[in-house]
Write an enzyme that holds these catalytic residues in place. Structure first.
Site, mmCIF file in Angstrom:
data_model
loop_
_atom_site.group_PDB
_atom_site.id
_atom_site.type_symbol
_atom_site.label_atom_id
_atom_site.label_comp_id
_atom_site.label_asym_id
_atom_site.label_seq_id
_atom_site.Cartn_x
_atom_site.Cartn_y
_atom_site.Cartn_z
ATOM 1 N N ASP B 11 0.903 -1.199 0.179
ATOM 2 C CA ASP B 11 -0.062 -0.041 -0.007
ATOM 3 C C ASP B 11 0.924 1.100 -0.016
ATOM 4 O OD1 ASP B 11 -2.177 1.573 0.242
ATOM 5 O OD2 ASP B 11 -2.062 1.801 2.405
ATOM 6 N N GLU B 71 -1.550 -1.581 -4.520
ATOM 7 C CA GLU B 71 -2.805 -0.543 -4.562
ATOM 8 C C GLU B 71 -2.437 0.480 -5.544
ATOM 9 O OE1 GLU B 71 -5.256 -0.367 -1.226
ATOM 10 O OE2 GLU B 71 -5.927 1.516 -1.654
ATOM 11 N N ASP B 143 -1.817 1.096 7.759
ATOM 12 C CA ASP B 143 -1.006 0.841 6.546
ATOM 13 C C ASP B 143 -0.736 -0.748 6.249
ATOM 14 O OD1 ASP B 143 -0.790 3.880 5.724
ATOM 15 O OD2 ASP B 143 0.019 3.780 7.756
#
Lengths: 179, 179
Positions: B11, B71, B143
């Site tokens: 991410d 992502e 996260d």
């Protein structure tokens, strides 16, 4: 005898990234190499980034520069284009730090002022001055010329860098540190 | 006996980048590791990119994933933030392709739909579902949880990947190719 500083200049782009290599000995600049890396326009992101990363790594292996300079990109009106350009530039910087090179950044304004003498110079003027300053026989493409201009900018601003390195500077994470 | 697929989820962020590693054997998902890479906020770009690139490379060396999923970032209203996020993401993808991993991309919507079942899920719901699906004892940071969610999304969409690899797929420039 003094060893020249070899500068790798990069002009990052989402479609075409220019590179230019020059030697700096005292105030004397000598052309070494230049070219363009074209990323396949219809390829997925990872493939485009792989092409950029691998080619810059190859340029570093081939020409063994001692320092790098990269143009700071401007923020585009189109956010998607800004994101793509950012990703390309991030991959370029990753390749430079992976190649253990210190990375210096210059804005387009700094490059134009250093090479042409004024910040509003057209691309053709930059190209023309690069040919003059490096005493080239042919004219490099605009992307390669821009990359050479970034390298020249670093040379003009750091012609005493050789002395600094001889005084004992080493490179860590893209920056110079004293040993 | 079948070898599990080991998925590295990323991410990306300009300040904090999450990573999560899971194993996939058939439809069974098992937690391996997760964490955050924090980039020094006041450091120059090359240093921040070096930290990201080096840490992701280290994660790949340590856990030896076979595939990666990252992502897709959304375009921010602030162009400078978009550029910075793009650069961080470009460095992450460069580290993944440098580590010879195929790279898959999923939007935040796809991740939320896969993990929570609906695209408008809050960050806490994603975190909660990651804990449930991987049967974790503690709660990872948002996260790290987002990165694990990206890995889970890839697992849910590709639980037949193991069969494909056994049929003879190899990886080139971040993509699968047939041998």
């Amino acid at each position: 005898m003094t060893t020249p500083i070899r500068i790798l200049g990069i002009d990052p782009g989402s479609r075409v990234t220019g590179f230019g290599v020059i030697d700096l000995l005292g105030r004397q600049q000598t052309y070494v190499a230049s070219g363009c890396i074209k990323t396949p326009p219809k390829a997925v992101l990872s493939e485009r980034i792989a092409v950029l990363f691998e080619h810059i790594t190859e340029v570093i292996h081939t020409y063994q520069p001692t320092v790098s300079a990269i143009e700071q990109v401007f923020v585009n009106v189109n956010p998607a284009a800004t994101l793509m350009l950012g990703q390309a530039r991030g991959a370029c910087v990753a390749a430079l730090v992976h190649g253990k090179l210190p990375v210096h950044e210059y804005t387009a304004l700094q490059v134009k002022q250093a090479v042409v003498g004024q910040g509003k110079a057209a691309k053709e003027q930059v190209q023309h001055m690069v040919v003059q300053m490096l005493r080239l026989n042919g004219t490099p493409s605009t992307d390669a010329a821009d990359a050479l201009a970034v390298a020249i900018t670093h040379a003009l601003r750091n012609h005493n860098l050789a002395a600094q390195i001889q005084q004992g500077l080493s490179v860590k994470r893209g920056r110079f540190t004293t040993r």
